[in-house]
Design a protein around this motif. Structure first.
Motif, mmCIF file in Angstrom:
data_model
loop_
_atom_site.group_PDB
_atom_site.id
_atom_site.type_symbol
_atom_site.label_atom_id
_atom_site.label_comp_id
_atom_site.label_asym_id
_atom_site.label_seq_id
_atom_site.Cartn_x
_atom_site.Cartn_y
_atom_site.Cartn_z
ATOM 1 N N MET A 119 0.821 -1.208 0.000
ATOM 2 C CA MET A 119 0.000 0.000 0.000
ATOM 3 C C MET A 119 0.859 1.265 0.000
ATOM 4 O O MET A 119 0.485 2.285 -0.578
ATOM 5 C CB MET A 119 -0.934 0.002 1.206
ATOM 6 N N GLU A 120 2.015 1.217 0.637
ATOM 7 C CA GLU A 120 2.918 2.370 0.636
ATOM 8 C C GLU A 120 3.429 2.630 -0.790
ATOM 9 O O GLU A 120 3.526 3.793 -1.217
ATOM 10 C CB GLU A 120 4.098 2.112 1.572
ATOM 11 N N ALA A 121 3.723 1.565 -1.529
ATOM 12 C CA ALA A 121 4.182 1.722 -2.910
ATOM 13 C C ALA A 121 3.097 2.366 -3.771
ATOM 14 O O ALA A 121 3.372 3.254 -4.583
ATOM 15 C CB ALA A 121 4.574 0.354 -3.486
ATOM 16 N N ALA A 122 1.860 1.917 -3.587
ATOM 17 C CA ALA A 122 0.745 2.497 -4.351
ATOM 18 C C ALA A 122 0.509 3.948 -3.956
ATOM 19 O O ALA A 122 0.267 4.809 -4.810
ATOM 20 C CB ALA A 122 -0.514 1.670 -4.124
ATOM 21 N N LYS A 123 0.592 4.237 -2.684
ATOM 22 C CA LYS A 123 0.389 5.601 -2.198
ATOM 23 C C LYS A 123 1.397 6.567 -2.814
ATOM 24 O O LYS A 123 1.040 7.665 -3.267
ATOM 25 C CB LYS A 123 0.489 5.644 -0.672
ATOM 26 N N VAL A 124 2.660 6.167 -2.827
ATOM 27 C CA VAL A 124 3.711 7.031 -3.362
ATOM 28 C C VAL A 124 3.488 7.291 -4.852
ATOM 29 O O VAL A 124 3.664 8.422 -5.330
ATOM 30 C CB VAL A 124 5.104 6.409 -3.111
ATOM 31 N N ARG A 125 3.089 6.256 -5.606
ATOM 32 C CA ARG A 125 2.808 6.445 -7.037
ATOM 33 C C ARG A 125 1.680 7.460 -7.235
ATOM 34 O O ARG A 125 1.767 8.352 -8.085
ATOM 35 C CB ARG A 125 2.411 5.109 -7.676
#
Length: 317
Positions: free
Chosen positions: A175-181
């Motif tokens: 979820m952190e990876a998606a948030k940053v994108r």
């Protein structure tokens, strides 16, 4: 219609974020009010479960979900601007300028970008961070024995929190990876529903976990400091500041000590970061302890030197 296009009124995903913020406020109000009104247990028989039982761990994990998921979601606009400052400092000159540019380009609703992966990701992180911390603290304490647990309690807190955060970051990473994108790549995706399938189609499962190592490097040292400082600060407050044992304190008094310890434990670094992280951390401990109080979980008092160790050191006759 022009008002909506300017972003002055919430629409779509930003409406969901505002609704969630309202729900956060209601949940906090109800939980904290109920916790403070709960009668203080006078005997161990009045607790709802056995210390170290499956129910105890499950409810601690639930407390972690609320404490991390709600607090991090509430500060999504600030987190969004902070991420953009780090990625594109030429465009976003400062926190204030970052907010102004974001609102000018995306409207007020643009400040809510990334709320869904933030809520899901940090809820899962909180579940593992607080739930596993209790598991590892009891596990390592049993391995050390009563006397060594007291003598090495700071090391125990550090080891338990590091172990818990290791798994917490694995839960957070996708979820952190998606948030940053969503927050730092304009035009890539506006919602989690758009972002996750696109990331998987482009890079496969690795897209969600390639950031886990940096998360470990950042989060594990922070969490070790956060938990160890909190535990020792609570111990010091009850020993030197609070004029009576915790067992004689009311629920509100105990929660005030919890909040104070959570805030004092992070008074290191820049003033702005102290205010943001200090308040966030204090609120997380406050919510977590409120859940323990509300569900009447066993809450052992601050550690005291075992009688056997006092005898060895000649502190008793």
């Amino acid at each position: 219609m022009q008002v909506c296009r300017c972003g002055l009124l919430p629409s779509g995903d930003s409406f969901h974020y505002l609704a969630l913020c309202l729900l956060i406020f209601v949940l906090l109000h109800v939980t904290l009010h109920a916790a403070c009104l709960c009668p203080l247990p006078s005997t161990t028989e009045e607790v709802s479960c056995e210390f170290g039982s499956s129910k105890y761990y499950a409810l601690c994990g639930f407390g972690g979900i609320l404490s991390c998921g709600l607090t991090h979601t509430a500060v999504v606009p600030l987190d969004l601007v902070k991420c953009r400052l780090q990625v594109n400092p030429d465009k976003y000159k400062s926190i204030g300028n970052g907010f102004a540019v974001t609102v000018r380009e995306d409207g007020v609703r643009g400040l809510a970008k990334g709320w869904a992966p933030t809520f899901i990701g940090y809820s899962m992180q909180g579940l593992c961070k607080f739930g596993f911390y209790e598991v590892f603290k009891i596990l390592y304490s049993d391995l050390l024995g009563e006397e060594n647990t007291y003598l090495w309690r700071t090391s125990l807190y550090l080891a338990a929190s590091a172990s818990a955060e290791f798994f917490a970051d694995i839960a957070l990473a996708p979820m952190e990876a998606a948030k940053v994108r969503i927050q730092t790549q304009p035009g890539y995706a506006n919602t989690l529903r758009e972002c996750a399938p696109k990331m998987y189609a482009e890079e496969g499962l690795w897209a969600f976990y390639k950031g886990v190592a940096p998360l470990w490097m950042r989060q594990i040292p922070y969490t070790m400091m956060k938990f160890a400082c909190f535990e020792r600060t609570v111990e010091m407050l009850y020993k030197y500041v609070v004029p009576k044992p915790r067992s004689e304190c009311t629920k509100p008094e105990q929660l005030v000590v919890t909040f104070t310890a959570g805030y004092i434990g992070v008074w290191k670094g820049l003033i702005a970061r102290i205010i943001m992280i200090g308040t966030l951390t204090a609120l997380q401990w406050f919510i977590y302890d409120s859940v323990k109080v509300y569900f009447r979980l066993p809450r052992p008092p601050p550690p005291e030197m075992p009688e056997s160790l006092k005898k060895k050191l000649g502190l008793t006759e």
